[in-house]
Write a protein that holds these residues in place. Structure first.
Motif, PDB file in Angstrom:
ATOM      1  N   ALA A 191       0.836  -1.237   0.000  1.00 39.15           N
ATOM      2  CA  ALA A 191      -0.036  -0.082  -0.036  1.00 39.15           C
ATOM      3  C   ALA A 191       1.018   1.275  -0.025  1.00 39.15           C
ATOM      4  O   ALA A 191       2.005   1.217   0.498  1.00 39.15           O
ATOM      5  CB  ALA A 191      -0.945   0.052   1.334  1.00 39.15           C
ATOM      6  N   ASN A 192       0.347   2.292  -0.498  1.00 41.96           N
ATOM      7  CA  ASN A 192       0.945   3.518  -0.512  1.00 41.96           C
ATOM      8  C   ASN A 192       2.383   3.647  -0.794  1.00 41.96           C
ATOM      9  O   ASN A 192       3.110   4.489  -0.238  1.00 41.96           O
ATOM     10  CB  ASN A 192       0.950   4.177   1.124  1.00 41.96           C
ATOM     11  N   ALA A 193       2.742   2.911  -2.049  1.00 37.20           N
ATOM     12  CA  ALA A 193       3.977   3.136  -2.593  1.00 37.20           C
ATOM     13  C   ALA A 193       3.880   3.631  -3.959  1.00 37.20           C
ATOM     14  O   ALA A 193       3.159   3.272  -4.468  1.00 37.20           O
ATOM     15  CB  ALA A 193       4.647   1.553  -2.406  1.00 37.20           C
ATOM     16  N   ILE A 194       4.932   4.507  -4.304  1.00 44.25           N
ATOM     17  CA  ILE A 194       4.869   4.754  -5.587  1.00 44.25           C
ATOM     18  C   ILE A 194       5.455   3.815  -6.326  1.00 44.25           C
ATOM     19  O   ILE A 194       6.636   3.118  -5.989  1.00 44.25           O
ATOM     20  CB  ILE A 194       5.683   6.199  -5.324  1.00 44.25           C
ATOM     21  N   SER A 195       4.768   3.361  -7.459  1.00 38.89           N
ATOM     22  CA  SER A 195       5.394   2.522  -8.476  1.00 38.89           C
ATOM     23  C   SER A 195       6.888   2.570  -8.887  1.00 38.89           C
ATOM     24  O   SER A 195       7.199   3.681  -9.357  1.00 38.89           O
ATOM     25  CB  SER A 195       4.319   2.236  -9.790  1.00 38.89           C
ATOM     26  N   LEU A 196       7.231   1.547  -9.217  1.00 36.53           N
ATOM     27  CA  LEU A 196       8.651   1.420  -9.725  1.00 36.53           C
ATOM     28  C   LEU A 196       8.730   1.204 -11.297  1.00 36.53           C
ATOM     29  O   LEU A 196       9.372   1.760 -12.000  1.00 36.53           O
ATOM     30  CB  LEU A 196       9.593  -0.094  -9.026  1.00 36.53           C
ATOM     31  N   VAL A 197       7.557   0.088 -11.267  1.00 39.18           N
ATOM     32  CA  VAL A 197       7.144  -0.188 -12.658  1.00 39.18           C
ATOM     33  C   VAL A 197       5.619  -0.499 -12.610  1.00 39.18           C
ATOM     34  O   VAL A 197       5.218  -0.846 -11.636  1.00 39.18           O
ATOM     35  CB  VAL A 197       7.910  -1.383 -13.162  1.00 39.18           C
ATOM     36  N   SER A 198       4.882  -0.007 -13.593  1.00 32.85           N
ATOM     37  CA  SER A 198       3.512  -0.504 -13.966  1.00 32.85           C
ATOM     38  C   SER A 198       3.064  -0.489 -14.986  1.00 32.85           C
ATOM     39  O   SER A 198       3.658  -0.302 -16.042  1.00 32.85           O
ATOM     40  CB  SER A 198       2.632   0.743 -13.195  1.00 32.85           C
ATOM     41  N   VAL A 199       2.478  -1.636 -15.388  1.00 35.33           N
ATOM     42  CA  VAL A 199       2.009  -2.141 -16.536  1.00 35.33           C
ATOM     43  C   VAL A 199       0.553  -2.376 -17.002  1.00 35.33           C
ATOM     44  O   VAL A 199      -0.191  -2.950 -16.048  1.00 35.33           O
ATOM     45  CB  VAL A 199       2.713  -3.649 -17.084  1.00 35.33           C
ATOM     46  N   SER A 253      11.295  -4.704 -22.294  1.00 30.40           N
ATOM     47  CA  SER A 253      12.406  -4.312 -21.159  1.00 30.40           C
ATOM     48  C   SER A 253      13.249  -3.494 -22.027  1.00 30.40           C
ATOM     49  O   SER A 253      14.109  -2.660 -21.430  1.00 30.40           O
ATOM     50  CB  SER A 253      12.779  -5.595 -20.433  1.00 30.40           C
ATOM     51  N   GLU A 254      13.603  -3.529 -23.351  1.00 34.92           N
ATOM     52  CA  GLU A 254      14.502  -2.999 -24.078  1.00 34.92           C
ATOM     53  C   GLU A 254      14.244  -1.683 -24.562  1.00 34.92           C
ATOM     54  O   GLU A 254      14.657  -0.879 -24.703  1.00 34.92           O
ATOM     55  CB  GLU A 254      15.084  -3.756 -25.007  1.00 34.92           C
ATOM     56  N   GLU A 255      12.750  -1.688 -24.816  1.00 36.76           N
ATOM     57  CA  GLU A 255      12.064  -0.403 -25.288  1.00 36.76           C
ATOM     58  C   GLU A 255      11.972   0.727 -24.482  1.00 36.76           C
ATOM     59  O   GLU A 255      11.935   1.853 -24.720  1.00 36.76           O
ATOM     60  CB  GLU A 255      10.611  -0.959 -25.933  1.00 36.76           C
ATOM     61  N   ILE A 256      11.774   0.345 -23.248  1.00 42.62           N
ATOM     62  CA  ILE A 256      11.699   1.527 -22.335  1.00 42.62           C
ATOM     63  C   ILE A 256      12.952   2.192 -21.783  1.00 42.62           C
ATOM     64  O   ILE A 256      13.908   1.602 -22.104  1.00 42.62           O
ATOM     65  CB  ILE A 256      10.987   0.928 -20.772  1.00 42.62           C
ATOM     66  N   SER A 257      12.668   3.298 -21.316  1.00 42.11           N
ATOM     67  CA  SER A 257      13.979   4.137 -20.997  1.00 42.11           C
ATOM     68  C   SER A 257      14.101   4.619 -19.386  1.00 42.11           C
ATOM     69  O   SER A 257      13.654   5.961 -19.123  1.00 42.11           O
ATOM     70  CB  SER A 257      14.166   5.371 -21.947  1.00 42.11           C
ATOM     71  N   PRO A 258      14.045   3.529 -18.573  1.00 39.69           N
ATOM     72  CA  PRO A 258      13.800   4.072 -17.362  1.00 39.69           C
ATOM     73  C   PRO A 258      15.365   4.575 -16.698  1.00 39.69           C
ATOM     74  O   PRO A 258      16.234   4.816 -17.292  1.00 39.69           O
ATOM     75  CB  PRO A 258      13.963   2.383 -16.515  1.00 39.69           C
ATOM     76  N   ALA A 266      17.790   1.585 -12.951  1.00 40.55           N
ATOM     77  CA  ALA A 266      17.203   1.758 -14.358  1.00 40.55           C
ATOM     78  C   ALA A 266      17.400   0.246 -14.448  1.00 40.55           C
ATOM     79  O   ALA A 266      16.359  -0.430 -15.149  1.00 40.55           O
ATOM     80  CB  ALA A 266      18.124   2.253 -15.326  1.00 40.55           C
ATOM     81  N   GLU A 267      18.392  -0.581 -14.337  1.00 42.61           N
ATOM     82  CA  GLU A 267      18.615  -1.917 -14.678  1.00 42.61           C
ATOM     83  C   GLU A 267      17.467  -2.808 -13.929  1.00 42.61           C
ATOM     84  O   GLU A 267      16.858  -3.799 -14.545  1.00 42.61           O
ATOM     85  CB  GLU A 267      19.971  -2.681 -14.384  1.00 42.61           C
ATOM     86  N   TYR A 268      17.239  -2.412 -12.622  1.00 43.07           N
ATOM     87  CA  TYR A 268      16.341  -3.310 -11.844  1.00 43.07           C
ATOM     88  C   TYR A 268      14.858  -3.010 -12.543  1.00 43.07           C
ATOM     89  O   TYR A 268      14.052  -3.891 -12.719  1.00 43.07           O
ATOM     90  CB  TYR A 268      16.254  -2.486 -10.448  1.00 43.07           C
ATOM     91  N   ARG A 269      14.583  -1.780 -12.730  1.00 43.60           N
ATOM     92  CA  ARG A 269      13.343  -1.459 -13.582  1.00 43.60           C
ATOM     93  C   ARG A 269      13.143  -2.337 -14.641  1.00 43.60           C
ATOM     94  O   ARG A 269      11.906  -2.704 -15.067  1.00 43.60           O
ATOM     95  CB  ARG A 269      13.075  -0.216 -13.739  1.00 43.60           C
ATOM     96  N   ARG A 270      14.128  -2.567 -15.642  1.00 39.48           N
ATOM     97  CA  ARG A 270      13.831  -3.236 -16.975  1.00 39.48           C
ATOM     98  C   ARG A 270      13.604  -4.542 -16.360  1.00 39.48           C
ATOM     99  O   ARG A 270      12.748  -5.177 -17.228  1.00 39.48           O
ATOM    100  CB  ARG A 270      15.366  -3.080 -17.653  1.00 39.48           C
ATOM    101  N   ARG A 271      14.343  -5.201 -15.345  1.00 38.88           N
ATOM    102  CA  ARG A 271      14.076  -6.580 -15.132  1.00 38.88           C
ATOM    103  C   ARG A 271      12.690  -6.561 -14.524  1.00 38.88           C
ATOM    104  O   ARG A 271      12.128  -7.657 -15.044  1.00 38.88           O
ATOM    105  CB  ARG A 271      15.019  -7.033 -14.007  1.00 38.88           C
ATOM    106  N   ALA A 272      12.334  -5.775 -13.874  1.00 37.50           N
ATOM    107  CA  ALA A 272      11.008  -5.665 -13.235  1.00 37.50           C
ATOM    108  C   ALA A 272      10.011  -5.626 -14.171  1.00 37.50           C
ATOM    109  O   ALA A 272       8.949  -6.480 -14.333  1.00 37.50           O
ATOM    110  CB  ALA A 272      10.869  -4.594 -12.229  1.00 37.50           C
ATOM    111  N   ALA A 273      10.006  -4.741 -15.232  1.00 42.40           N
ATOM    112  CA  ALA A 273       9.209  -4.770 -16.573  1.00 42.40           C
ATOM    113  C   ALA A 273       9.027  -5.798 -17.263  1.00 42.40           C
ATOM    114  O   ALA A 273       8.040  -6.471 -17.547  1.00 42.40           O
ATOM    115  CB  ALA A 273       9.637  -3.436 -17.430  1.00 42.40           C
TER     116      ALA A 273
END
Lengths: 300, 168
Positions: A191-199, A253-258, A266-273
């Motif tokens: 709860a109450n957490a700002i997203s690292l990644v959302s899809v 994961s390659e198309e995004i630009s975190p 950024a690398e964590y976000r790619r893996r999470a995506a």
């Protein structure tokens, strides 16, 4: 905290609000549910000393069904979306996303229009609005225009809304019954957490799981919420199988630009995506993903 | 501490008068319009069950019922409370008797330091008003926005289940 430094205008109807906005324009800060602005006030990091309190504009508190479109007034809260029958039946991805925003207390206060106006790249209602082909109605005292949500954002905290304009309505397209959909996000707390990644994803598959069309929107991985256009193209007209699920997730994961920030690299976000897209499409493949029930009863 | 105002400081009275219902009684309060409901309740109305924690909507310690729905009072400007029904933990007490939910928290020992307790009780109350027999998952979702740093969660969940859960 010096609350006395702020002058609050509380118009009782839209015309009055647009009149004040015309006069004050960029000198005034809009406040609706308050879930973002009150934090800025507390931290004393808000440059405007006048606030336009929108909470009494009851004429903007509606959910209307018009043919294939659902029109949502600017004062509609996440909780009201969750309770709306027409939204549950025809745009359930927005209900799923609303249920993950903040916590119960935030969902009771925060508004969909506020999430758009705040224009955070991590705004959780925004990826679903992308895949629902949403549009934003902007009204000023002298004009009115409609902007597609995918063109509304210019960058973090930047939108096409002119200082004298107000978001008065959000229109979404009903999703066809039978389509698959999922909303997934990763935050550091449930709860109450700002997203690292959302899809957000809506997928049209035939009975043999061939992809007729797919929409994939991602949050918190670029300056604005984005469509994964290349990945959508890659998936279209292909037979969904484990290989394709992996291929699409990798492509996303390659198309995004975190970027790397306080919440994650950024690398964590790619893996999470990759993980979120893989998980969602795997559920579509296995038939466990949710599908739109759809109905046009006209009862809310 | 400033003892006197210099002649070139102008003090403007920008307070507004706000009327709302607090625990069943109508109140009229004068305060700066942008002041949070949380601060007005504590500083101007003496309602101290409502706790300041993060004051950013993340901890739930200041949760009140607004028209029967749980909201974090730190995120509500006092002008936005105009005409609304506000209920705090004090308001759950009827004729000197605790609400069953409050009783359950006492019986289960669902607090350690107690700072978060009123917020949890109000969040649970908001849930039970909407769904008198919530599932465990619904209970967890309803209190997801409340933090207990002592870690009394199992007892808190038991207390809520005792009043409203499917499994007693």
């Amino acid at each position: 905290m010096n609350y006395s430094q702020y002058v609050v205008h509380s118009p009782q109807n839209l015309n009055e609000a647009l009149g004040i906005l015309k006069e004050k324009a960029s000198e005034i800060r809009l406040i609706s549910g308050g879930t973002d602005v009150m934090v800025l006030i507390k931290d004393n990091i808000i440059k405007e000393k006048e606030l336009l309190n929108l909470s009494f504009l009851n004429e903007l508190r509606y959910i209307h069904e018009e043919g294939n479109t659902i029109k949502i007034g600017a004062l509609i809260t996440y909780k009201e979306l969750e309770k709306s029958k027409v939204v549950n039946l025809n745009a359930p991805i927005l209900v799923d996303a609303s249920k993950t925003i903040g916590a119960a207390q935030i969902q009771n206060l925060g508004t969909l229009a506020g999430n758009l106006g705040n224009a955070s790249p991590a705004g959780d209602s925004i990826p679903p609005l992308y895949v629902l082909n949403a549009s934003v109605k902007l009204q000023s005292a002298d004009s009115e225009r409609v902007v597609p949500v995918s063109e509304f954002f210019l960058g973090p905290r930047k939108t096409k809304r002119a200082p004298n304009e107000l978001i008065t309505e959000i229109a979404i397209e009903k999703t066809k019954p039978g389509l698959y959909y999922f909303f997934k996000k990763l935050g550091l707390r449930e709860a109450n957490a700002i997203s690292l990644v959302s899809v957000a994803c809506i997928a049209d598959l035939d009975q043999y799981k061939k992809v007729n069309s797919i929409k994939l929107a991602l949050g918190a991985v670029a300056p604005t919420v984005m469509f994964a256009v290349k990945s959508e193209k890659l998936a279209t007209d292909k037979q969904l199988d484990l290989n394709l699920v992996d291929e699409i997730a990798r492509s996303v994961s390659e198309e995004i630009s975190p970027i790397t920030d306080i919440r994650g690299s950024a690398e964590y976000r790619r893996r999470a995506a990759y993980g979120l897209v893989y998980e969602g499409l795997y559920e579509v493949l296995m038939g466990t993903a949710k599908r739109v029930s759809g109905s046009f009863e006209g009862v809310y | 501490m400033q003892k006197f105002l210099t002649p070139n400081i102008i003090v403007l009275d920008m307070d507004v008068s706000v009327t709302f219902t607090l625990n069943g009684k109508q109140v009229i309060v004068k305060a700066p319009a942008a002041k949070s409901l949380l601060r007005v309740l504590r500083e101007d109305l003496g309602i101290t069950s409502v706790k300041p924690g993060c004051e950013a909507g993340e901890c739930g310690a200041c949760t009140v019922l607004m028209d029967g729905e749980a909201v974090t009072s730190c995120l509500v400007m006092i002008v936005q409370a105009e005409g609304h029904q506000i209920v705090t933990a004090e308001g759950l007490v009827k004729d000197g008797k605790l609400d069953p939910l409050q009783e359950a928290f006492v019986e289960e020992g669902a607090s350690q330091c107690g700072y978060c307790t009123p917020g949890f009780i109000i969040s649970a109350k908001g849930l039970l008003l909407e769904k008198p027999n919530p599932s465990e998952n619904e209970i967890l979702e309803a209190i997801g926005g409340n933090i207990c740093r002592c870690g009394a969660y199992p007892r808190i969940i038991n207390a809520i289940k005792k009043v409203g859960g499917e499994q007693h």
